[in-house]
Design an enzyme around this catalytic site. Sequence first.
Site, PDB file in Angstrom:
ATOM      1  N   GLY A  84     -16.942   4.417  -4.358  1.00 40.71           N
ATOM      2  CA  GLY A  84     -16.653   3.895  -5.701  1.00 40.71           C
ATOM      3  C   GLY A  84     -17.872   3.844  -6.614  1.00 40.71           C
ATOM      4  N   ILE A 119     -21.608   1.953   8.458  1.00 38.49           N
ATOM      5  CA  ILE A 119     -21.432   1.391   7.112  1.00 38.49           C
ATOM      6  C   ILE A 119     -21.105   2.536   6.148  1.00 38.49           C
ATOM      7  CG2 ILE A 119     -22.402   0.006   5.245  1.00 38.49           C
ATOM      8  CD1 ILE A 119     -24.244  -1.321   7.189  1.00 38.49           C
ATOM      9  N   TYR A 120     -19.972   2.410   5.500  1.00 33.98           N
ATOM     10  CA  TYR A 120     -19.522   3.390   4.517  1.00 33.98           C
ATOM     11  C   TYR A 120     -19.584   2.748   3.138  1.00 33.98           C
ATOM     12  CZ  TYR A 120     -17.616   5.892   8.550  1.00 33.98           C
ATOM     13  OH  TYR A 120     -17.474   6.562   9.745  1.00 33.98           O
ATOM     14  N   ALA A 121     -19.718   3.564   2.130  1.00 39.28           N
ATOM     15  CA  ALA A 121     -19.662   2.997   0.773  1.00 39.28           C
ATOM     16  C   ALA A 121     -18.948   3.977  -0.143  1.00 39.28           C
ATOM     17  CB  ALA A 121     -21.060   2.692   0.254  1.00 39.28           C
ATOM     18  N   CYS A 137      -8.529  -0.579 -15.488  1.00 47.42           N
ATOM     19  CA  CYS A 137      -8.388   0.308 -16.631  1.00 47.42           C
ATOM     20  C   CYS A 137      -7.358  -0.226 -17.626  1.00 47.42           C
ATOM     21  CB  CYS A 137      -8.006   1.695 -16.158  1.00 47.42           C
ATOM     22  SG  CYS A 137      -8.904   2.179 -14.655  1.00 47.42           S
ATOM     23  N   ARG A 193      -2.354   2.941   7.427  1.00 47.18           N
ATOM     24  CA  ARG A 193      -1.398   4.037   7.652  1.00 47.18           C
ATOM     25  C   ARG A 193      -1.846   4.941   8.788  1.00 47.18           C
ATOM     26  NH1 ARG A 193      -0.661   3.715   1.776  1.00 47.18           N
ATOM     27  NH2 ARG A 193      -2.366   5.202   1.479  1.00 47.18           N
TER      28      ARG A 193
HETATM   29  C1  LIG Z   1     -12.308  -2.410 -18.620  1.00 52.69           C
HETATM   30  C2  LIG Z   1     -12.393  -1.205 -17.735  1.00 52.69           C
HETATM   31  C3  LIG Z   1     -11.692  -0.048 -18.093  1.00 52.69           C
HETATM   32  C4  LIG Z   1     -11.771   1.079 -17.279  1.00 52.69           C
HETATM   33  N1  LIG Z   1     -11.045   2.194 -17.654  1.00 52.69           N
HETATM   34  C5  LIG Z   1     -11.081   3.281 -16.846  1.00 52.69           C
HETATM   35  C6  LIG Z   1     -10.310   4.416 -17.145  1.00 52.69           C
HETATM   36  O1  LIG Z   1      -9.570   4.447 -18.129  1.00 52.69           O
HETATM   37  N2  LIG Z   1     -10.374   5.491 -16.322  1.00 52.69           N
HETATM   38  C7  LIG Z   1     -11.162   5.476 -15.203  1.00 52.69           C
HETATM   39  O2  LIG Z   1     -11.181   6.467 -14.471  1.00 52.69           O
HETATM   40  N3  LIG Z   1     -11.909   4.405 -14.891  1.00 52.69           N
HETATM   41  C8  LIG Z   1     -11.890   3.311 -15.677  1.00 52.69           C
HETATM   42  N4  LIG Z   1     -12.632   2.222 -15.336  1.00 52.69           N
HETATM   43  C9  LIG Z   1     -13.512   2.296 -14.160  1.00 52.69           C
HETATM   44  C10 LIG Z   1     -12.752   2.024 -12.874  1.00 52.69           C
HETATM   45  O3  LIG Z   1     -12.038   0.849 -12.972  1.00 52.69           O
HETATM   46  C11 LIG Z   1     -13.749   1.976 -11.754  1.00 52.69           C
HETATM   47  O4  LIG Z   1     -14.385   3.226 -11.655  1.00 52.69           O
HETATM   48  C12 LIG Z   1     -13.133   1.663 -10.400  1.00 52.69           C
HETATM   49  O5  LIG Z   1     -12.395   0.493 -10.454  1.00 52.69           O
HETATM   50  C13 LIG Z   1     -14.216   1.577  -9.351  1.00 52.69           C
HETATM   51  O6  LIG Z   1     -13.683   1.170  -8.138  1.00 52.69           O
HETATM   52  P1  LIG Z   1     -14.548   0.328  -7.118  1.00 52.69           P
HETATM   53  O7  LIG Z   1     -13.683   0.056  -5.960  1.00 52.69           O
HETATM   54  O8  LIG Z   1     -15.826   1.007  -6.901  1.00 52.69           O
HETATM   55  O9  LIG Z   1     -14.891  -0.992  -7.897  1.00 52.69           O
HETATM   56  P2  LIG Z   1     -13.932  -2.090  -8.501  1.00 52.69           P
HETATM   57  O10 LIG Z   1     -12.592  -1.557  -8.736  1.00 52.69           O
HETATM   58  O11 LIG Z   1     -14.650  -2.662  -9.673  1.00 52.69           O
HETATM   59  O12 LIG Z   1     -13.843  -3.162  -7.373  1.00 52.69           O
HETATM   60  C14 LIG Z   1     -14.999  -3.825  -6.893  1.00 52.69           C
HETATM   61  C15 LIG Z   1     -14.607  -5.228  -6.486  1.00 52.69           C
HETATM   62  O13 LIG Z   1     -15.572  -5.689  -5.581  1.00 52.69           O
HETATM   63  C16 LIG Z   1     -15.748  -7.061  -5.788  1.00 52.69           C
HETATM   64  N5  LIG Z   1     -17.064  -7.415  -5.247  1.00 52.69           N
HETATM   65  C17 LIG Z   1     -18.271  -7.001  -5.688  1.00 52.69           C
HETATM   66  N6  LIG Z   1     -19.247  -7.522  -4.920  1.00 52.69           N
HETATM   67  C18 LIG Z   1     -18.635  -8.263  -3.984  1.00 52.69           C
HETATM   68  C19 LIG Z   1     -19.102  -9.043  -2.901  1.00 52.69           C
HETATM   69  N7  LIG Z   1     -20.402  -9.161  -2.648  1.00 52.69           N
HETATM   70  N8  LIG Z   1     -18.199  -9.672  -2.147  1.00 52.69           N
HETATM   71  C20 LIG Z   1     -16.885  -9.579  -2.380  1.00 52.69           C
HETATM   72  N9  LIG Z   1     -16.385  -8.844  -3.393  1.00 52.69           N
HETATM   73  C21 LIG Z   1     -17.269  -8.202  -4.175  1.00 52.69           C
HETATM   74  C22 LIG Z   1     -15.634  -7.236  -7.266  1.00 52.69           C
HETATM   75  O14 LIG Z   1     -15.221  -8.546  -7.577  1.00 52.69           O
HETATM   76  C23 LIG Z   1     -14.601  -6.201  -7.635  1.00 52.69           C
HETATM   77  O15 LIG Z   1     -13.318  -6.785  -7.758  1.00 52.69           O
HETATM   78  C24 LIG Z   1     -12.566   1.068 -16.116  1.00 52.69           C
HETATM   79  C25 LIG Z   1     -13.275  -0.094 -15.767  1.00 52.69           C
HETATM   80  C26 LIG Z   1     -13.186  -1.216 -16.547  1.00 52.69           C
HETATM   81  C27 LIG Z   1     -13.921  -2.444 -16.153  1.00 52.69           C
HETATM   82  C1  LIG Z   2      -2.345  -0.421  -4.965  1.00 46.18           C
HETATM   83  C2  LIG Z   2      -3.202   0.328  -3.971  1.00 46.18           C
HETATM   84  C3  LIG Z   2      -3.597  -0.547  -2.826  1.00 46.18           C
HETATM   85  C4  LIG Z   2      -2.377   1.483  -3.460  1.00 46.18           C
HETATM   86  O1  LIG Z   2      -3.055   2.238  -2.500  1.00 46.18           O
HETATM   87  P1  LIG Z   2      -2.290   3.391  -1.712  1.00 46.18           P
HETATM   88  O2  LIG Z   2      -1.242   2.818  -0.863  1.00 46.18           O
HETATM   89  O3  LIG Z   2      -3.314   4.243  -1.065  1.00 46.18           O
HETATM   90  O4  LIG Z   2      -1.702   4.253  -2.917  1.00 46.18           O
HETATM   91  P2  LIG Z   2      -0.208   4.555  -3.387  1.00 46.18           P
HETATM   92  O5  LIG Z   2       0.670   3.380  -3.431  1.00 46.18           O
HETATM   93  O6  LIG Z   2      -0.378   5.324  -4.648  1.00 46.18           O
HETATM   94  O7  LIG Z   2       0.360   5.532  -2.267  1.00 46.18           O
HETATM   95  C5  LIG Z   2      -0.316   6.683  -1.932  1.00 46.18           C
HETATM   96  C6  LIG Z   2       0.132   7.084  -0.555  1.00 46.18           C
HETATM   97  O8  LIG Z   2       1.526   7.333  -0.535  1.00 46.18           O
HETATM   98  C7  LIG Z   2       1.802   8.665  -0.119  1.00 46.18           C
HETATM   99  N1  LIG Z   2       2.973   9.074  -0.883  1.00 46.18           N
HETATM  100  C8  LIG Z   2       3.175   8.951  -2.211  1.00 46.18           C
HETATM  101  N2  LIG Z   2       4.401   9.384  -2.528  1.00 46.18           N
HETATM  102  C9  LIG Z   2       4.991   9.763  -1.388  1.00 46.18           C
HETATM  103  C10 LIG Z   2       6.264  10.312  -1.061  1.00 46.18           C
HETATM  104  N3  LIG Z   2       7.177  10.526  -1.995  1.00 46.18           N
HETATM  105  N4  LIG Z   2       6.532  10.607   0.211  1.00 46.18           N
HETATM  106  C11 LIG Z   2       5.603  10.389   1.179  1.00 46.18           C
HETATM  107  N5  LIG Z   2       4.385   9.883   0.925  1.00 46.18           N
HETATM  108  C12 LIG Z   2       4.089   9.570  -0.350  1.00 46.18           C
HETATM  109  C13 LIG Z   2       0.533   9.415  -0.381  1.00 46.18           C
HETATM  110  O9  LIG Z   2       0.391  10.526   0.466  1.00 46.18           O
HETATM  111  C14 LIG Z   2      -0.502   8.361  -0.101  1.00 46.18           C
HETATM  112  O10 LIG Z   2      -0.628   8.185   1.285  1.00 46.18           O
HETATM  113  P3  LIG Z   2      -1.951   8.615   2.102  1.00 46.18           P
HETATM  114  O11 LIG Z   2      -3.131   8.059   1.356  1.00 46.18           O
HETATM  115  O12 LIG Z   2      -1.762   8.033   3.432  1.00 46.18           O
HETATM  116  O13 LIG Z   2      -1.901  10.102   2.074  1.00 46.18           O
HETATM  117  C15 LIG Z   2      -4.522   0.831  -4.598  1.00 46.18           C
HETATM  118  O14 LIG Z   2      -4.292   2.044  -5.282  1.00 46.18           O
HETATM  119  C16 LIG Z   2      -5.065  -0.146  -5.587  1.00 46.18           C
HETATM  120  O15 LIG Z   2      -5.491  -1.217  -5.268  1.00 46.18           O
HETATM  121  N6  LIG Z   2      -5.030   0.231  -6.872  1.00 46.18           N
HETATM  122  C17 LIG Z   2      -5.387  -0.631  -7.967  1.00 46.18           C
HETATM  123  C18 LIG Z   2      -6.866  -0.589  -8.277  1.00 46.18           C
HETATM  124  C19 LIG Z   2      -7.294   0.620  -8.997  1.00 46.18           C
HETATM  125  O16 LIG Z   2      -7.115   1.750  -8.538  1.00 46.18           O
HETATM  126  N7  LIG Z   2      -7.930   0.395 -10.147  1.00 46.18           N
HETATM  127  C20 LIG Z   2      -8.492   1.444 -10.911  1.00 46.18           C
HETATM  128  C21 LIG Z   2      -7.479   2.144 -11.696  1.00 46.18           C
HETATM  129  S1  LIG Z   2      -6.777   1.070 -12.897  1.00 46.18           S
END
Ligand SMILES: Cc1cc2nc3c(=O)[nH]c(=O)nc-3n(C[C@H](O)[C@H](O)[C@H](O)COP(=O)(O)OP(=O)(O)OC[C@H]3O[C@@H](n4cnc5c(N)ncnc54)[C@H](O)[C@@H]3O)c2cc1C
Ligand SMILES: CC(C)(COP(=O)(O)OP(=O)(O)OC[C@H]1O[C@@H](n2cnc3c(N)ncnc32)[C@H](O)[C@@H]1OP(=O)(O)O)[C@@H](O)C(=O)NCCC(=O)NCCS
Lengths: 548, 548
Positions: free
Chosen positions: B282, B278-280, B42, B21
């Site tokens: 999560g 390099i950023y990190a 989650c 974006r």
């Molecule tokens: C069962 C479950 C329930 C949860 N419930 C909640 C909740 O209710 N509320 C909440 O706030 N949080 C919850 N969490 C935690 C939340 O999902 C995590 O905090 C969040 O997803 C972290 O995001 P992330 O991008 O750091 O890691 P992730 O979302 O875990 O993504 C990391 C990804 O990186 C991939 N990966 C790792 N190493 C490598 C590699 N070397 N090469 C390529 N890919 C790689 C993995 O396969 C994974 O898919 C839950 C987690 C789990 C597992």
């Molecule tokens: C699906 C996924 C790629 C979406 O990412 P994303 O596009 O950043 O998020 P959204 O679809 O919620 O959209 C948010 C964006 O829309 C914008 N937006 C939302 N509603 C809007 C509206 N009505 N008008 C204008 N902009 C709007 C927000 O400002 C935001 O944009 P920005 O980051 O550029 O400011 C990402 O959230 C994902 O992979 N989620 C699943 C994994 C995950 O979070 N797991 C853990 C929880 S279960």
Amino acid sequence: MKVVIVGGVAGGATAAARIRRLNEQAEIVVFERSGYISYANCGLPYYIGDVITDRSDLTLQTPESFFSRFRVNMNVRHEVTAIHPEEKTVSVKNLETGEEFEESYDKLILSPGAKPTQPRLPGVGLDKLFTLRTVEDTFHIKDYINANHPKSAVLAGGGFIGLELAENLRELGMDVIIVQRPKQLMNPFDADMASFIHNEMRKHGVKLALGHTVEGFEERDGGVDVLLKDEQPLHADMVILAIGVSPETTLAKDAGLELGIKGSIVVNDRMETSISDIYAVGDAVQVKHFVTGQDALISLAGPANKQGRIAADNICGGDSHYTGSQGSSVIKIFGMTAATTGVNETNARKTGLDVDTVILSPMSHAGYYPGGKVMTMKVVFEKATYRLLGAQIVGYEGVDKRIDVLATAIRAGMKATELKDLDLAYAPPYSSAKDPVNMAGFMVENIANGVLKQWHLEDADRLPRDGSITLLDTRTVEEFAHGHIDGFFNIPVDELRERLGELDKRKPVYVICQSGLRSYIACRILAGNGFDCYNFSGGFRFYDAVTN
Amino acid sequence: MKVVIVGGVAGGATAAARIRRLNEQAEIVVFERSGYISYANCGLPYYIGDVITDRSDLTLQTPESFFSRFRVNMNVRHEVTAIHPEEKTVSVKNLETGEEFEESYDKLILSPGAKPTQPRLPGVGLDKLFTLRTVEDTFHIKDYINANHPKSAVLAGGGFIGLELAENLRELGMDVIIVQRPKQLMNPFDADMASFIHNEMRKHGVKLALGHTVEGFEERDGGVDVLLKDEQPLHADMVILAIGVSPETTLAKDAGLELGIKGSIVVNDRMETSISDIYAVGDAVQVKHFVTGQDALISLAGPANKQGRIAADNICGGDSHYTGSQGSSVIKIFGMTAATTGVNETNARKTGLDVDTVILSPMSHAGYYPGGKVMTMKVVFEKATYRLLGAQIVGYEGVDKRIDVLATAIRAGMKATELKDLDLAYAPPYSSAKDPVNMAGFMVENIANGVLKQWHLEDADRLPRDGSITLLDTRTVEEFAHGHIDGFFNIPVDELRERLGELDKRKPVYVICQSGLRSYIACRILAGNGFDCYNFSGGFRFYDAVTN
Ligand SMILES: Cc1cc2nc3c(=O)[nH]c(=O)nc-3n(C[C@H](O)[C@H](O)[C@H](O)COP(=O)(O)OP(=O)(O)OC[C@H]3O[C@@H](n4cnc5c(N)ncnc54)[C@H](O)[C@@H]3O)c2cc1C
Ligand SMILES: CC(C)(COP(=O)(O)OP(=O)(O)OC[C@H]1O[C@@H](n2cnc3c(N)ncnc32)[C@H](O)[C@@H]1OP(=O)(O)O)[C@@H](O)C(=O)NCCC(=O)NCCS
Ligand SMILES: Cc1cc2nc3c(=O)[nH]c(=O)nc-3n(C[C@H](O)[C@H](O)[C@H](O)COP(=O)(O)OP(=O)(O)OC[C@H]3O[C@@H](n4cnc5c(N)ncnc54)[C@H](O)[C@@H]3O)c2cc1C
Ligand SMILES: CC(C)(COP(=O)(O)OP(=O)(O)OC[C@H]1O[C@@H](n2cnc3c(N)ncnc32)[C@H](O)[C@@H]1OP(=O)(O)O)[C@@H](O)C(=O)NCCC(=O)NCCS
């Protein structure tokens, strides 16, 4: 120390209880005109609608229970008829016996509340015309319904009480019409947001006669004709007047207290009136609006309770301050919840603030978890400073939560951009990882950084249709076919990159989608390709709800 | 600019979308080891429990949809096996074909998440032992259940994931035991508050084996024996290990990135690691705890999403900062909700903070409106400054709302005393005129002003029973008869003034009632009569829930 309190409900009863907790020796005397103290004003409409069925639930305390717990003399059916500040006495009339007497005080608290505004119109006073404020009013209405089984009601007034009554009468199976002069219900909401309330009301069979001026009432065929200016009268079996409330002002005025808006009592932030040893709290007083800093009347129970406690503190030697009201409020409208805090866009502009808004349609909780519902959120902020000024939300779940979070952010003086940083609790049944409030923060930050430029509802008609600008709808072909704004043409967002050639780079592009998200992404694609681009705030979903 | 991202879920996918974006020209390549991107971690437990029934609901995007919207190359089943910071490349293995290749980057984002902690115990690796992190793990568990119809499960670990799994397996009709070493579930909660969670779990038939050390696993009779130290083994048809998560650390460690707690990646508030470009983000990174300022690991989706967006901003030339995590979280436990924000009392003390708490039992909404439920709220604040540090709430309605309000207040740096001033939205179906959060504020203010002095759960056993102090229970005679703390005697609050003669003014009085409110009033009566008086924080209701 002897404290006399006028009014034994939200402000008055709270003050009495707090004074006792701070001072076991004080003599505390409360005079309450009605037959009840500590009653749940806010629950009264729900007794009429049989949601609350037990009469005793309407009063949180009785004079007896209050006395045994707090040693406070709660005198119901006693009206204070005059204040004599020089003598430090009040005149009291026992409404049971007709007896009148003087009562002395060291400190006096006025919490007489506000009364339903009575229009000066022919027919006001007819016995099928009701108002609702006290427990007695409630029983009066309820008894009338039980005895006469009215089939229809006209509600004059579309504010909180009017709407709650409309819902409750409708739930009893009555035909209900709300009539009022403004073109919208619930003026704490902007007209656009109020549309959602109108839709919900209509969906549940409540008829709305907005923009109509009531000119009087006439008995006819065992019911009432509500006479309208330039329109046919509305006929119903009963009428309830709920066109607003006015501060109970007579006592204060006669005593020479300084008065403010609508005759309300002027107080400082210690809840002291202009005459020493007289305090006033609740619906009867003028407050500072926390957001605008202007004088305001805000008739809500939270402020009344807080102010009662503050007056009590100060009377007992403390130094407590009321920091202003921000009008946070919420109402159930059948299945819907509508809530607001701070100022709306209309009022902000009226007070001279230069404001902008974001409108979004987030889910109440994660879309993949069952039961999530879309809400509509509007956040108002100051253009130059990004100070958070207000918010309005309508929806079916999680609305009250987000308004309270926003209310807290406003109270803390946060900027709208800071909403993105709020660390809110997320699990799928409750929210999304990007909470709706965070999402509003992202959008405002995008405005601040020039990443998001918007166009608004009021532009929809005035955008030129002469080819000088591009009007683009980025929804799917099916969505577009289902309804769109005249003059717009369709490229689904996911085809946009391939079809950029269809657009003229020299022309600004006004984009719309369903919620605003896909059109925002489209704008970013276009901006990245050298276009000047504007996103429709709220999406077609919002446009459609407001205009149709 | 070419950006490579490791991990395509919460942090990684969000970063990818945001970069696109902000920069239409960037080349964005994501490598994701599992077969899915953008999955709802989650939601996974709820798929197992048939709450979410459609597999496609578990993924918010597919590689195809992500490409068509964002032109991001989402490579699933691709594992990044090494980072070469000098060459600015990563080594990648295609897990489908076995092929290995190098990929160059200008900027690299690591969002590899955290993995379930695997204890080094005999039997780990048995095929009836499961862990849950990815979509594959979920299908693996679900397929096992569908094929084998296990009747019982042991869950090793009583954190968020363990409890969500316990609930979902229980809802499938299985016998479920949670076993873990700590004596309480859910360590973000203080032990006292966790009791309510234990009670709810047990109420729904989940057995708790707390304070037990698992020593290994053995196959037996077509199921698994979970071997315990000094105890009989637990037997079940399947076992899920959910004893916590550890940052995915191998890549970062091998690349020489600076590491922190548990091998997590050290980043600054721009989400930059110790090696440039390099950023990190999560679960893999170490964050600053917003309240304590200390380094912390907080594995939650909200922070991961926010951090992904911040890294994206900075990569695209912006200057965004992560302001720290405060651990706001919420969990559904059958009908109950438990939520927390900031630090709990135990952890606050561990970090050297001098803290005090209030515990209250307000109703979720006005008592006179049907459906209100009592919640238990604990608010933690700093003794000297009254800075709000944390809160925990358990209850059945309105819990998530209050925790988010408190989270916002913490973020704004509010004092606990300022909670009394919050202008929150009230109508009977949603709250009370004195919202629970306001009420907590009143109580803290009373402590600040010396109006409320408290005694706490840990004092209950050690208060002398030798007549040197008075132990007073101010509930009704019936309530008292129903259960009370040993050594207390009963005077109902409403009789206290007449029966003051029964008490010795020279002795301090320790008072208790059901919730804390009537004993507070009793304390005020006593204080007003010259007694030194202490109120039990939480009331007998709390005492009973925690100790029984
Ligand atoms: C069962 C479950 C329930 C949860 N419930 C909640 C909740 O209710 N509320 C909440 O706030 N949080 C919850 N969490 C935690 C939340 O999902 C995590 O905090 C969040 O997803 C972290 O995001 P992330 O991008 O750091 O890691 P992730 O979302 O875990 O993504 C990391 C990804 O990186 C991939 N990966 C790792 N190493 C490598 C590699 N070397 N090469 C390529 N890919 C790689 C993995 O396969 C994974 O898919 C839950 C987690 C789990 C597992
Ligand atoms: C699906 C996924 C790629 C979406 O990412 P994303 O596009 O950043 O998020 P959204 O679809 O919620 O959209 C948010 C964006 O829309 C914008 N937006 C939302 N509603 C809007 C509206 N009505 N008008 C204008 N902009 C709007 C927000 O400002 C935001 O944009 P920005 O980051 O550029 O400011 C990402 O959230 C994902 O992979 N989620 C699943 C994994 C995950 O979070 N797991 C853990 C929880 S279960
Ligand atoms: C139907 C209804 C629904 C409402 N719903 C909500 C809601 O959902 N949320 C919300 O925040 N607010 C609501 N309110 C508003 C809320 O009830 C008021 O803001 C609050 O009660 C004001 O408190 P008060 O002490 O100023 O006045 P009141 O609570 O009205 O008490 C004033 C009392 O003073 C007595 N009195 C007046 N003059 C005299 C006199 N001279 N001598 C003796 N006694 C006197 C009156 O009889 C009255 O009982 C509602 C009000 C009504 C009527
Ligand atoms: C019923 C009524 C008299 C109660 O007044 P109150 O005693 O001040 O209020 P509550 O019963 O909620 O108790 C609040 C007090 O208990 C304290 N408290 C609450 N829970 C506590 C606990 N667990 N431990 C210690 N103290 C506690 C609070 O600090 C507060 O005391 P404070 O004001 O001295 O600080 C008053 O609210 C009333 O009349 N209400 C009905 C009218 C009304 O509000 N109508 C409009 C809305 S429908």
